[in-house]
Design an enzyme around this catalytic site. Structure first.
Site, PDB file in Angstrom:
ATOM      1  N   SER A  70       0.941  -1.187   0.065  1.00  0.00           N
ATOM      2  CA  SER A  70       0.064  -0.096   0.214  1.00  0.00           C
ATOM      3  C   SER A  70       0.857   1.244  -0.018  1.00  0.00           C
ATOM      4  O   SER A  70       0.310   2.099  -0.219  1.00  0.00           O
ATOM      5  CB  SER A  70      -0.986  -0.031   1.148  1.00  0.00           C
ATOM      6  OG  SER A  70      -0.295  -0.182   2.538  1.00  0.00           O
ATOM      7  N   THR A 185      -2.687   3.634   4.252  1.00  0.00           N
ATOM      8  CA  THR A 185      -1.709   4.642   3.839  1.00  0.00           C
ATOM      9  C   THR A 185      -0.839   4.871   5.224  1.00  0.00           C
ATOM     10  O   THR A 185      -1.585   4.915   6.059  1.00  0.00           O
ATOM     11  CB  THR A 185      -2.739   5.937   3.367  1.00  0.00           C
ATOM     12  OG1 THR A 185      -3.249   5.660   2.346  1.00  0.00           O
ATOM     13  CG2 THR A 185      -1.944   7.103   3.434  1.00  0.00           C
ATOM     14  N   THR A 203       1.579   6.835   0.244  1.00  0.00           N
ATOM     15  CA  THR A 203       0.498   5.854  -0.187  1.00  0.00           C
ATOM     16  C   THR A 203       0.851   5.314  -1.788  1.00  0.00           C
ATOM     17  O   THR A 203       1.271   6.401  -2.613  1.00  0.00           O
ATOM     18  CB  THR A 203      -0.774   6.277   0.003  1.00  0.00           C
ATOM     19  OG1 THR A 203      -1.679   4.943  -0.371  1.00  0.00           O
ATOM     20  CG2 THR A 203      -1.225   7.484  -1.065  1.00  0.00           C
ATOM     21  N   ARG A 213      -5.544   8.569 -11.214  1.00  0.00           N
ATOM     22  CA  ARG A 213      -6.385   8.886  -9.994  1.00  0.00           C
ATOM     23  C   ARG A 213      -5.298   9.445  -8.763  1.00  0.00           C
ATOM     24  O   ARG A 213      -4.538   8.954  -8.687  1.00  0.00           O
ATOM     25  CB  ARG A 213      -7.247   7.768  -9.459  1.00  0.00           C
ATOM     26  CG  ARG A 213      -7.881   7.956  -8.330  1.00  0.00           C
ATOM     27  CD  ARG A 213      -7.359   7.446  -7.054  1.00  0.00           C
ATOM     28  NE  ARG A 213      -8.205   7.540  -5.875  1.00  0.00           N
ATOM     29  CZ  ARG A 213      -7.683   7.363  -4.677  1.00  0.00           C
ATOM     30  NH1 ARG A 213      -6.570   7.296  -4.488  1.00  0.00           N
ATOM     31  NH2 ARG A 213      -8.530   7.414  -3.841  1.00  0.00           N
ATOM     32  N   THR A 236      -6.668   8.189   6.618  1.00  0.00           N
ATOM     33  CA  THR A 236      -6.616   7.095   5.557  1.00  0.00           C
ATOM     34  C   THR A 236      -7.792   6.666   5.216  1.00  0.00           C
ATOM     35  O   THR A 236      -9.058   6.695   5.765  1.00  0.00           O
ATOM     36  CB  THR A 236      -6.093   5.836   6.513  1.00  0.00           C
ATOM     37  OG1 THR A 236      -5.583   4.815   5.870  1.00  0.00           O
ATOM     38  CG2 THR A 236      -6.566   5.684   7.696  1.00  0.00           C
ATOM     39  N   GLY A 237      -7.948   5.533   4.307  1.00  0.00           N
ATOM     40  CA  GLY A 237      -9.285   5.161   3.964  1.00  0.00           C
ATOM     41  C   GLY A 237      -9.510   5.744   2.457  1.00  0.00           C
ATOM     42  O   GLY A 237      -8.807   6.244   1.701  1.00  0.00           O
TER      43      GLY A 237
HETATM   44  C1  SD4 Z   1      -6.308   6.966  -0.935  1.00  0.00           C
HETATM   45  N1  SD4 Z   1      -6.368   7.378   1.338  1.00  0.00           N
HETATM   46  O1  SD4 Z   1      -5.481   7.295  -1.960  1.00  0.00           O
HETATM   47  C2  SD4 Z   1      -5.766   6.499   0.371  1.00  0.00           C
HETATM   48  C3  SD4 Z   1      -5.879   5.174   0.267  1.00  0.00           C
HETATM   49  C4  SD4 Z   1      -5.916   4.389   1.850  1.00  0.00           C
HETATM   50  O2  SD4 Z   1      -6.590   2.769   3.174  1.00  0.00           O
HETATM   51  O3  SD4 Z   1      -5.695   5.238   2.812  1.00  0.00           O
HETATM   52  N2  SD4 Z   1      -6.209   3.459   1.965  1.00  0.00           N
HETATM   53  O4  SD4 Z   1      -7.564   7.299  -1.075  1.00  0.00           O
END
Ligand code: SD4
Length: 327
Positions: A70, A185, A203, A213, A236-237
């Site tokens: 990740s 992330t 990330t 993207r 994160t997310g």
């Molecule tokens: C994103 N926030 O690129 C990051 C990915 C992430 O758990 O945190 N995933 O949207």
């Protein structure tokens, strides 16, 4: 290490010590891999290094971990099999730098810092970011490891972009072979003994995303925000949700209005949930916050958002955040 830090704390002038209310240094990070990242940052702080050096050193740890899918080299690629990385760095005086959709460079956080320190700009993207990194002497690398390529080829069989619900869930991750097939992330926030704050976020973004993207992580105010007067936040997310709500800026502004980091994270998560008629049941977003006094807050939509806390008392605390949903 404790004694080195204690000694350097004592050596600070009284006025500097008072800026964070006498609170001591602290480093916090998102997810399980935050423990190792925190320790690298702590080593820098304990040797008297700057808080910016500390957050950069911390972020470089998961970036270099090939088993981590990740962040950095080894990250899962986009729909077209291309690994593109996002990162941002910021200090409490408002200085910041970021790169987005950067290919071929294993340490985007260090390129982000160069953007901050060597250019009049804040954000470089794509080919321009790569060109800048090469001019700065970074090595060109193939970031797609055989393991990540294999996972991408497997995904191609269905080729459906559907971020796995609660992929960040600790139990889910632990149930996977090696317990490491997560997609998270690293957001890392640090406070030094003189009350200075900095943060870093890095990330490879959402796996199998459209080429080009960009998520929240390199967007200052979304994935990261730092202000020495108040505190710092990171996220994160699903980045789109965080960008829509200017998430990390929101958390810091709520803290400025008097909320504790925990309450600020909870309110930012609630704002996202409120905008989803289904209650955001299929979505994960987590916020992590650190006040200038060293108080910590963490909150997520789904259960399983872990975060690591490192200070003079304990270097390797791994905690689980509270969340809107408990199953
Ligand atoms: C994103 N926030 O690129 C990051 C990915 C992430 O758990 O945190 N995933 O949207």
């Amino acid at each position: 290490m404790t004694s080195i830090l204690a000694a350097s704390t004592l050596a600070l002038p009284l006025r500097a010590r008072a800026t964070n209310g006498g609170g001591s240094a602290k480093v916090i990070s998102t997810w399980d891999f935050g423990v190792a990242a925190n320790q690298a940052a702590w080593t820098v702080l304990s040797r008297g290094g700057s808080v910016l050096d500390a957050v950069e050193a911390g972020a470089r740890v998961p970036e270099a971990d090939l088993a981590n899918h990740s962040v950095g080299k080894g990250g899962y690629p986009d729909r077209d099999g291309i690994v593109t990385l996002d990162a941002s760095i910021m200090d409490g005086d408002g200085r910041c730098g970021a790169v987005a959709a950067l290919e071929h460079i294993a340490h985007p956080i260090s390129v982000a810092r160069r953007v901050m320190e060597q250019t009049p700009h804040v954000l470089l993207v794509g080919d321009g970011a790569l060109q800048f990194a090469l001019e700065q002497g970074f090595d060109k690398d193939n970031l797609l490891t055989p393991e990540a390529e294999k996972a991408w080829r497997e995904w191609l069989k269905t080729a459906k972009y559907a971020p796995v619900i609660n992929r960040e869930n600790l139990d889910y991750r632990k149930s996977l072979p090696g317990g490491k097939d997560n997609h998270d992330t690293l957001g890392l926030l640090a406070l030094d003994a003189s009350g200075k704050l900095a943060g870093a976020c890095t990330t490879s973004g959402m796996a199998w995303k459209l080429h080009g993207r960009v998520g929240d992580s390199p967007i200052v105010g979304a994935g990261l925000y730092v202000d020495n007067d108040v505190g710092a936040a990171t996220s994160t997310g699903v980045g789109e949700e965080v960008i829509r709500n200017a998430g990390s800026f929101l958390v810091v502004e709520l803290m400025r209005q008097g909320r504790a980091p925990q309450q600020a994270c909870e309110e930012a998560v609630r704002r996202i949930v409120k905008k989803h008629p289904d209650g955001a049941k299929k979505l994960q977003v987590g916020f992590l916050a650190l006040s200038r006094h060293g108080e910590v807050g963490a909150y997520a939509i789904q259960k399983g958002f872990s975060y690591a806390v490192c200070d003079a008392q304990k270097r390797d605390r791994l905690l689980e955040s509270r969340s809107v949903y408990s199953t």
